[in-house]
Design a protein around this motif. Sequence first.
Motif, PDB file in Angstrom:
ATOM      1  N   LEU A 173       8.279  37.526 -21.131  1.00 48.29           N
ATOM      2  CA  LEU A 173       8.730  38.131 -19.879  1.00 48.29           C
ATOM      3  C   LEU A 173       8.070  37.491 -18.657  1.00 48.29           C
ATOM      4  O   LEU A 173       8.633  37.495 -17.557  1.00 48.29           O
ATOM      5  CB  LEU A 173       8.444  39.635 -19.885  1.00 48.29           C
ATOM      6  N   LYS A 174       6.873  36.927 -18.863  1.00 49.75           N
ATOM      7  CA  LYS A 174       6.155  36.261 -17.769  1.00 49.75           C
ATOM      8  C   LYS A 174       6.295  34.745 -17.831  1.00 49.75           C
ATOM      9  O   LYS A 174       5.589  34.034 -17.102  1.00 49.75           O
ATOM     10  CB  LYS A 174       4.670  36.644 -17.821  1.00 49.75           C
ATOM     11  N   ASN A 175       7.160  34.262 -18.716  1.00 47.02           N
ATOM     12  CA  ASN A 175       7.289  32.811 -18.952  1.00 47.02           C
ATOM     13  C   ASN A 175       5.964  32.195 -19.407  1.00 47.02           C
ATOM     14  O   ASN A 175       5.645  31.063 -19.063  1.00 47.02           O
ATOM     15  CB  ASN A 175       7.805  32.093 -17.695  1.00 47.02           C
ATOM     16  N   HIS A 176       5.219  32.969 -20.186  1.00 44.86           N
ATOM     17  CA  HIS A 176       3.910  32.529 -20.681  1.00 44.86           C
ATOM     18  C   HIS A 176       3.891  32.348 -22.197  1.00 44.86           C
ATOM     19  O   HIS A 176       2.820  32.357 -22.805  1.00 44.86           O
ATOM     20  CB  HIS A 176       2.828  33.544 -20.293  1.00 44.86           C
ATOM     21  N   LEU A 177       5.061  32.201 -22.814  1.00 41.65           N
ATOM     22  CA  LEU A 177       5.088  32.011 -24.264  1.00 41.65           C
ATOM     23  C   LEU A 177       4.984  30.524 -24.575  1.00 41.65           C
ATOM     24  O   LEU A 177       5.894  29.754 -24.290  1.00 41.65           O
ATOM     25  CB  LEU A 177       6.377  32.580 -24.868  1.00 41.65           C
ATOM     26  N   PRO A 178       3.860  30.087 -25.155  1.00 39.11           N
ATOM     27  CA  PRO A 178       3.696  28.667 -25.469  1.00 39.11           C
ATOM     28  C   PRO A 178       4.433  28.299 -26.757  1.00 39.11           C
ATOM     29  O   PRO A 178       4.980  29.159 -27.453  1.00 39.11           O
ATOM     30  CB  PRO A 178       2.185  28.532 -25.663  1.00 39.11           C
ATOM     31  N   LYS A 179       4.440  27.021 -27.074  1.00 38.26           N
ATOM     32  CA  LYS A 179       4.857  26.624 -28.416  1.00 38.26           C
ATOM     33  C   LYS A 179       3.989  27.394 -29.409  1.00 38.26           C
ATOM     34  O   LYS A 179       2.770  27.467 -29.245  1.00 38.26           O
ATOM     35  CB  LYS A 179       4.661  25.118 -28.599  1.00 38.26           C
ATOM     36  N   THR A 180       4.622  27.976 -30.404  1.00 37.11           N
ATOM     37  CA  THR A 180       3.912  28.904 -31.284  1.00 37.11           C
ATOM     38  C   THR A 180       4.290  28.641 -32.732  1.00 37.11           C
ATOM     39  O   THR A 180       5.465  28.433 -33.050  1.00 37.11           O
ATOM     40  CB  THR A 180       4.265  30.364 -30.909  1.00 37.11           C
ATOM     41  N   ILE A 181       3.273  28.653 -33.604  1.00 38.42           N
ATOM     42  CA  ILE A 181       3.465  28.468 -35.039  1.00 38.42           C
ATOM     43  C   ILE A 181       2.928  29.718 -35.731  1.00 38.42           C
ATOM     44  O   ILE A 181       1.766  30.077 -35.552  1.00 38.42           O
ATOM     45  CB  ILE A 181       2.724  27.225 -35.555  1.00 38.42           C
ATOM     46  N   LEU A 182       3.778  30.376 -36.505  1.00 41.55           N
ATOM     47  CA  LEU A 182       3.436  31.636 -37.144  1.00 41.55           C
ATOM     48  C   LEU A 182       3.329  31.450 -38.655  1.00 41.55           C
ATOM     49  O   LEU A 182       4.248  30.934 -39.295  1.00 41.55           O
ATOM     50  CB  LEU A 182       4.509  32.687 -36.838  1.00 41.55           C
ATOM     51  N   TYR A 183       2.215  31.875 -39.215  1.00 41.34           N
ATOM     52  CA  TYR A 183       1.991  31.851 -40.654  1.00 41.34           C
ATOM     53  C   TYR A 183       1.641  33.271 -41.103  1.00 41.34           C
ATOM     54  O   TYR A 183       0.966  33.995 -40.380  1.00 41.34           O
ATOM     55  CB  TYR A 183       0.794  30.973 -41.040  1.00 41.34           C
ATOM     56  N   SER A 184       2.068  33.633 -42.296  1.00 42.74           N
ATOM     57  CA  SER A 184       1.558  34.862 -42.894  1.00 42.74           C
ATOM     58  C   SER A 184       1.092  34.562 -44.301  1.00 42.74           C
ATOM     59  O   SER A 184       1.727  33.790 -45.028  1.00 42.74           O
ATOM     60  CB  SER A 184       2.618  35.958 -42.932  1.00 42.74           C
ATOM     61  N   LEU A 185      -0.012  35.196 -44.681  1.00 49.59           N
ATOM     62  CA  LEU A 185      -0.527  35.025 -46.027  1.00 49.59           C
ATOM     63  C   LEU A 185       0.260  35.857 -47.037  1.00 49.59           C
ATOM     64  O   LEU A 185       0.127  35.651 -48.236  1.00 49.59           O
ATOM     65  CB  LEU A 185      -2.013  35.397 -46.064  1.00 49.59           C
ATOM     66  N   ASN A 186       1.072  36.769 -46.536  1.00 53.39           N
ATOM     67  CA  ASN A 186       1.867  37.615 -47.428  1.00 53.39           C
ATOM     68  C   ASN A 186       3.311  37.117 -47.439  1.00 53.39           C
ATOM     69  O   ASN A 186       3.997  37.167 -46.422  1.00 53.39           O
ATOM     70  CB  ASN A 186       1.814  39.065 -46.955  1.00 53.39           C
ATOM     71  N   PRO A 187       3.811  36.629 -48.594  1.00 64.23           N
ATOM     72  CA  PRO A 187       5.172  36.100 -48.625  1.00 64.23           C
ATOM     73  C   PRO A 187       6.242  37.147 -48.363  1.00 64.23           C
ATOM     74  O   PRO A 187       7.389  36.795 -48.072  1.00 64.23           O
ATOM     75  CB  PRO A 187       5.297  35.523 -50.052  1.00 64.23           C
ATOM     76  N   ASN A 188       5.877  38.435 -48.435  1.00 66.82           N
ATOM     77  CA  ASN A 188       6.839  39.468 -48.040  1.00 66.82           C
ATOM     78  C   ASN A 188       7.222  39.363 -46.578  1.00 66.82           C
ATOM     79  O   ASN A 188       8.236  39.928 -46.156  1.00 66.82           O
ATOM     80  CB  ASN A 188       6.264  40.859 -48.323  1.00 66.82           C
ATOM     81  N   ASP A 189       6.424  38.646 -45.798  1.00 70.77           N
ATOM     82  CA  ASP A 189       6.702  38.473 -44.370  1.00 70.77           C
ATOM     83  C   ASP A 189       7.593  37.266 -44.084  1.00 70.77           C
ATOM     84  O   ASP A 189       7.899  36.996 -42.923  1.00 70.77           O
ATOM     85  CB  ASP A 189       5.388  38.310 -43.591  1.00 70.77           C
ATOM     86  N   ASN A 190       7.997  36.528 -45.110  1.00 70.96           N
ATOM     87  CA  ASN A 190       8.740  35.286 -44.875  1.00 70.96           C
ATOM     88  C   ASN A 190       9.980  35.502 -44.016  1.00 70.96           C
ATOM     89  O   ASN A 190      10.217  34.778 -43.043  1.00 70.96           O
ATOM     90  CB  ASN A 190       9.150  34.643 -46.201  1.00 70.96           C
ATOM     91  N   TYR A 191      10.780  36.493 -44.365  1.00 72.15           N
ATOM     92  CA  TYR A 191      12.026  36.683 -43.621  1.00 72.15           C
ATOM     93  C   TYR A 191      11.788  37.361 -42.280  1.00 72.15           C
ATOM     94  O   TYR A 191      12.579  37.194 -41.347  1.00 72.15           O
ATOM     95  CB  TYR A 191      13.049  37.442 -44.471  1.00 72.15           C
ATOM     96  N   VAL A 192      10.693  38.125 -42.162  1.00 75.34           N
ATOM     97  CA  VAL A 192      10.333  38.680 -40.855  1.00 75.34           C
ATOM     98  C   VAL A 192      10.086  37.542 -39.871  1.00 75.34           C
ATOM     99  O   VAL A 192      10.644  37.504 -38.761  1.00 75.34           O
ATOM    100  CB  VAL A 192       9.078  39.568 -40.961  1.00 75.34           C
ATOM    101  N   ILE A 193       9.257  36.577 -40.281  1.00 70.13           N
ATOM    102  CA  ILE A 193       8.935  35.466 -39.393  1.00 70.13           C
ATOM    103  C   ILE A 193      10.133  34.550 -39.207  1.00 70.13           C
ATOM    104  O   ILE A 193      10.457  34.139 -38.081  1.00 70.13           O
ATOM    105  CB  ILE A 193       7.729  34.686 -39.926  1.00 70.13           C
ATOM    106  N   ALA A 194      10.806  34.210 -40.302  1.00 68.40           N
ATOM    107  CA  ALA A 194      11.930  33.279 -40.208  1.00 68.40           C
ATOM    108  C   ALA A 194      13.016  33.804 -39.289  1.00 68.40           C
ATOM    109  O   ALA A 194      13.670  33.027 -38.572  1.00 68.40           O
ATOM    110  CB  ALA A 194      12.499  33.012 -41.598  1.00 68.40           C
ATOM    111  N   SER A 195      13.223  35.118 -39.283  1.00 64.66           N
ATOM    112  CA  SER A 195      14.240  35.686 -38.399  1.00 64.66           C
ATOM    113  C   SER A 195      13.736  35.858 -36.973  1.00 64.66           C
ATOM    114  O   SER A 195      14.488  35.682 -36.008  1.00 64.66           O
ATOM    115  CB  SER A 195      14.725  37.032 -38.945  1.00 64.66           C
ATOM    116  N   MET A 196      12.432  36.175 -36.828  1.00 60.33           N
ATOM    117  CA  MET A 196      11.907  36.439 -35.491  1.00 60.33           C
ATOM    118  C   MET A 196      11.807  35.185 -34.630  1.00 60.33           C
ATOM    119  O   MET A 196      12.005  35.240 -33.414  1.00 60.33           O
ATOM    120  CB  MET A 196      10.537  37.117 -35.581  1.00 60.33           C
ATOM    121  N   ILE A 197      11.503  34.050 -35.243  1.00 56.52           N
ATOM    122  CA  ILE A 197      11.262  32.861 -34.420  1.00 56.52           C
ATOM    123  C   ILE A 197      12.474  32.494 -33.575  1.00 56.52           C
ATOM    124  O   ILE A 197      12.340  32.045 -32.430  1.00 56.52           O
ATOM    125  CB  ILE A 197      10.810  31.655 -35.271  1.00 56.52           C
ATOM    126  N   ASN A 198      13.673  32.725 -34.089  1.00 55.15           N
ATOM    127  CA  ASN A 198      14.859  32.336 -33.327  1.00 55.15           C
ATOM    128  C   ASN A 198      15.182  33.300 -32.199  1.00 55.15           C
ATOM    129  O   ASN A 198      16.040  33.014 -31.367  1.00 55.15           O
ATOM    130  CB  ASN A 198      16.058  32.175 -34.256  1.00 55.15           C
TER     131      ASN A 198
END
Length: 469
Positions: A334-359
Amino acid sequence: MGENFLLKNETAVILYHNYAKGMPIIDYHCHLSPKEIYENKTFQNITEAWLYGDHYKWRIMRANGIEETYITGDATDEEKFMAWAKTVPMAIGNPLYNWTHLELQRFFGIYEILNEQSAPAIWERANELLQGEGFGARDLIVKSNVKVVCTTDDPVDSLEYHLLLKEEKDFPVSVLPGFRPDKGLEINREGFPHWVQALEDAAAISITTYDEFLKALEKRVRFFHSVGGRVSDHAIDSMVFAETTKEEAGRIFSDRLQGTGVSYEDEKKFKTYTLQFLCGLYTELDWAMQFHINALRNTNTKMMKRLGPDTGYDSMNDEEIAKPLYKLLNSVELKNHLPKTILYSLNPNDNYVIASMINSFQDGVTPGKIQFGTAWWFNDTKDGMLDQMKALSNVGLFSRFIGMLTDSRSFLSYTRHEYFRRIVCNLIGEWVENGEVPYDMELLGNIVQGICYDNAKHYFQFQEEKANV
């Protein structure tokens, strides 16, 4: 483990040998020591190079009934190597079995299977090679075709070895600092006030208020930038977000310095505002920000007291990340302060949460600005890598993926990139063989080379004078 190891179809063989195999490496997150790189550390024996600090190996040695004296204790290095050799045959199905043999093959030219019977001869041969030319830390990096190494560095670090390496004209690899400010965010940890004092000394700024704390952090970020740093890394074991203000975060900071306890809700507020502040800095400087989420660290209290952290007593966490993660990303967007970001989770249950959120947060300008980071730690297995890449490809753009990192303290770990690249080529090869994508080697070869190297090169835009990438 022949030349077509993990390559189960003809397309995969062509993609790996013609496109992936020769690509350089950008190791954008690791735990190598810049001091050891600068000094071109040499190793007395293979145990020192292979087993010191490697909690991946330590964990399965314990599971195999190896006594601690032969892992982190006072046994000789030869005895520790023999204990590892006893464990390796039992490790089939674990990537360590394959990594072990890849490292023996690629660095030492040893193709025997490691077990109790072969161990004495392998011990002698590997140690003989380690005493010769070409086996120092720098040599191993160059031999692995690495162009850029990003280490993991505390904001209070002097970066003296990075500065010295910057002046080295005969070492063709760029060794750059990675900004890891975890100790400045974990306000409830016992050592927080002492770390603030160390930050005060490093930044040469008196820190009595939150404003001064933020000013000191900013000064250190800009110092890292001046040395070539272009990445930050945050261990966010529990993803948090809480609406707050700078004034409220300042009150929480002051309470902590004065010895007053900080509630969990206040801790979340402090972390949220501090992360938002850092996001603005990273955006201004065009850095990439990494979040390593959902690790449960130091779970064995008895062994933590005995051996300390990072000794192999960690596991996956299972806290929900979707809502706090989107709220944090959204608040800085909202403040145009989102940098290039790389998201990792140690729990593979989060794979689709992250994969869907990044877009939801791509900007339509930078390809793959928000990345689903490669399978991490307990997930950098064959199945874990495939699960991560399939989630990414199913709901995002696999072709824009920035690929593998080493995340290791060992100079012998670069064969993990080969392991990863073989898996990538085989996955794409399966799609071709199944008729899901065309047999177009120009297209597929470019995608493979992007995932291996080119995407990371364009994404990070590291200083490239020395690396010549």
